[in-house]
Design a protein around this motif. Structure first.
Motif, PDB file in Angstrom:
ATOM      1  N   LYS A 120     -25.036 -16.413 -29.181  1.00 21.10           N
ATOM      2  CA  LYS A 120     -26.216 -15.770 -28.580  1.00 21.10           C
ATOM      3  C   LYS A 120     -26.850 -16.674 -27.529  1.00 21.10           C
ATOM      4  CE  LYS A 120     -25.705 -12.164 -31.057  1.00 21.10           C
ATOM      5  NZ  LYS A 120     -24.903 -11.074 -30.509  1.00 21.10           N
ATOM      6  N   ILE A 121     -26.910 -17.970 -27.798  1.00 22.72           N
ATOM      7  CA  ILE A 121     -27.469 -18.900 -26.803  1.00 22.72           C
ATOM      8  C   ILE A 121     -26.599 -18.907 -25.547  1.00 22.72           C
ATOM      9  CG2 ILE A 121     -27.849 -21.352 -26.305  1.00 22.72           C
ATOM     10  CD1 ILE A 121     -28.833 -21.623 -29.224  1.00 22.72           C
ATOM     11  N   THR A 122     -25.293 -18.827 -25.729  1.00 17.30           N
ATOM     12  CA  THR A 122     -24.364 -18.819 -24.602  1.00 17.30           C
ATOM     13  C   THR A 122     -24.483 -17.533 -23.795  1.00 17.30           C
ATOM     14  OG1 THR A 122     -22.827 -20.218 -25.818  1.00 17.30           O
ATOM     15  CG2 THR A 122     -21.922 -18.985 -23.963  1.00 17.30           C
ATOM     16  N   ASN A 123     -24.649 -16.408 -24.474  1.00 14.22           N
ATOM     17  CA  ASN A 123     -24.595 -15.103 -23.811  1.00 14.22           C
ATOM     18  C   ASN A 123     -25.943 -14.549 -23.364  1.00 14.22           C
ATOM     19  OD1 ASN A 123     -21.754 -14.833 -23.994  1.00 14.22           O
ATOM     20  ND2 ASN A 123     -21.969 -14.262 -26.130  1.00 14.22           N
ATOM     21  N   PHE A 124     -27.030 -14.959 -23.968  1.00 12.92           N
ATOM     22  CA  PHE A 124     -28.358 -14.440 -23.631  1.00 12.92           C
ATOM     23  C   PHE A 124     -29.079 -15.494 -22.790  1.00 12.92           C
ATOM     24  CE2 PHE A 124     -29.329 -10.803 -26.677  1.00 12.92           C
ATOM     25  CZ  PHE A 124     -28.003 -10.591 -27.019  1.00 12.92           C
ATOM     26  N   LYS A 125     -28.980 -15.361 -21.479  1.00  7.22           N
ATOM     27  CA  LYS A 125     -29.564 -16.357 -20.581  1.00  7.22           C
ATOM     28  C   LYS A 125     -30.931 -15.916 -20.058  1.00  7.22           C
ATOM     29  CE  LYS A 125     -26.487 -19.587 -20.523  1.00  7.22           C
ATOM     30  NZ  LYS A 125     -26.814 -20.857 -21.131  1.00  7.22           N
ATOM     31  N   TYR A 126     -31.818 -16.885 -19.949  1.00  9.28           N
ATOM     32  CA  TYR A 126     -33.163 -16.707 -19.419  1.00  9.28           C
ATOM     33  C   TYR A 126     -33.224 -17.403 -18.061  1.00  9.28           C
ATOM     34  CZ  TYR A 126     -34.146 -15.861 -24.428  1.00  9.28           C
ATOM     35  OH  TYR A 126     -34.144 -15.393 -25.717  1.00  9.28           O
ATOM     36  N   HIS A 127     -34.392 -17.395 -17.426  1.00  8.66           N
ATOM     37  CA  HIS A 127     -34.602 -18.146 -16.180  1.00  8.66           C
ATOM     38  C   HIS A 127     -34.205 -19.599 -16.417  1.00  8.66           C
ATOM     39  CE1 HIS A 127     -36.685 -20.003 -12.774  1.00  8.66           C
ATOM     40  NE2 HIS A 127     -36.783 -18.794 -12.242  1.00  8.66           N
ATOM     41  N   SER A 128     -33.613 -20.222 -15.408  1.00  3.62           N
ATOM     42  CA  SER A 128     -33.096 -21.588 -15.572  1.00  3.62           C
ATOM     43  C   SER A 128     -34.192 -22.629 -15.802  1.00  3.62           C
ATOM     44  CB  SER A 128     -32.258 -21.988 -14.361  1.00  3.62           C
ATOM     45  OG  SER A 128     -33.047 -21.958 -13.186  1.00  3.62           O
ATOM     46  N   LYS A 129     -35.419 -22.345 -15.320  1.00  2.00           N
ATOM     47  CA  LYS A 129     -36.536 -23.269 -15.552  1.00  2.00           C
ATOM     48  C   LYS A 129     -37.274 -22.841 -16.817  1.00  2.00           C
ATOM     49  CE  LYS A 129     -37.595 -24.990 -11.006  1.00  2.00           C
ATOM     50  NZ  LYS A 129     -38.356 -24.880  -9.796  1.00  2.00           N
ATOM     51  N   VAL A 130     -37.455 -23.794 -17.716  1.00  2.00           N
ATOM     52  CA  VAL A 130     -38.166 -23.559 -18.972  1.00  2.00           C
ATOM     53  C   VAL A 130     -39.395 -24.457 -18.978  1.00  2.00           C
ATOM     54  CG1 VAL A 130     -38.049 -23.839 -21.473  1.00  2.00           C
ATOM     55  CG2 VAL A 130     -36.087 -22.899 -20.235  1.00  2.00           C
ATOM     56  N   PHE A 131     -40.545 -23.872 -19.279  1.00  2.00           N
ATOM     57  CA  PHE A 131     -41.796 -24.633 -19.305  1.00  2.00           C
ATOM     58  C   PHE A 131     -42.031 -25.163 -20.715  1.00  2.00           C
ATOM     59  CE2 PHE A 131     -42.077 -21.845 -15.674  1.00  2.00           C
ATOM     60  CZ  PHE A 131     -42.537 -22.708 -14.697  1.00  2.00           C
TER      61      PHE A 131
END
Length: 193
Positions: A120-131
């Motif tokens: 799931k971490i590999t396949n479910f991507k969010y914006h590349s910048k994480v606050f």
């Protein structure tokens, strides 16, 4: 499929409009999420507190201080459902933590990492910048749902850094300040990305 989440042909999902706010407990991120919600941004609430409240009401044991594996699996299930729920939105959606935080929690608590979580971490991507919100002793408090001490908060923060960096995200530390200052910082960083 996993724990009640409907099955579908899984391919890489990339939601560049999904912005993660993360950090140790009592670092101010949920307060900032609430301020963003008040500014009419779409926001997804933190799963952990919701699950803890529910488990306490039901006298369940899927709690971070009882059955860590069950708690983490519920947080993962909630995170997957939240991701899929907001997928149709084209506007920014702010997430109070993500499924990557489950990896950090499991590493902190020495819980076995499942193939499902890694997938799931590999396949479910969010914006590349994480606050990421650093530990802030001046505002740290405990309650019925947050029982860890400040040292555990620091250790969890450090595991969050490792989990997100290993998952390919760029961490942007949110400086200490008022809620409004922190909101402005995040929005300015997003405008310039």
């Amino acid at each position: 499929c996993y724990a009640g989440v409907s099955c579908f042909k899984e391919e890489d999902l990339n939601q560049d409009n999904f912005i993660i706010l993360t950090g140790g407990p009592s670092s101010g991120k949920t307060t900032v999420i609430n301020a963003l919600k008040a500014r009419n941004f779409f926001c997804s609430e933190e799963a952990g507190r919701k699950i803890i409240r529910n488990q306490l009401e039901q006298k369940g044991d899927a709690l971070p201080w009882a059955n860590k594996q069950a708690f983490g699996n519920l947080v993962l299930r909630y995170g997957i459902a939240s991701y899929l729920k907001h997928q149709s939105k084209n506007n920014i959606v702010f997430f109070d933590r993500s499924i990557v935080d489950v990896l950090a929690f499991f590493n902190l608590e020495k819980v076995k990492i499942s193939d499902v979580l890694v997938s799931k971490i590999t396949n479910f991507k969010y914006h590349s910048k994480v606050f990421i919100f650093p530990p802030w002793k001046d505002i740290f408090t405990n309650d019925n749902e947050r029982r860890e001490d400040f040292n555990v908060a620091i250790n969890f923060y450090n595991e969050i850094i490792v989990a997100y960096e290993k998952s390919g995200y760029e961490l942007v530390e949110v400086p200490f300040g008022t809620v409004d200052e922190r909101v402005k910082f995040i929005l300015a960083k997003l405008e310039n990305s």
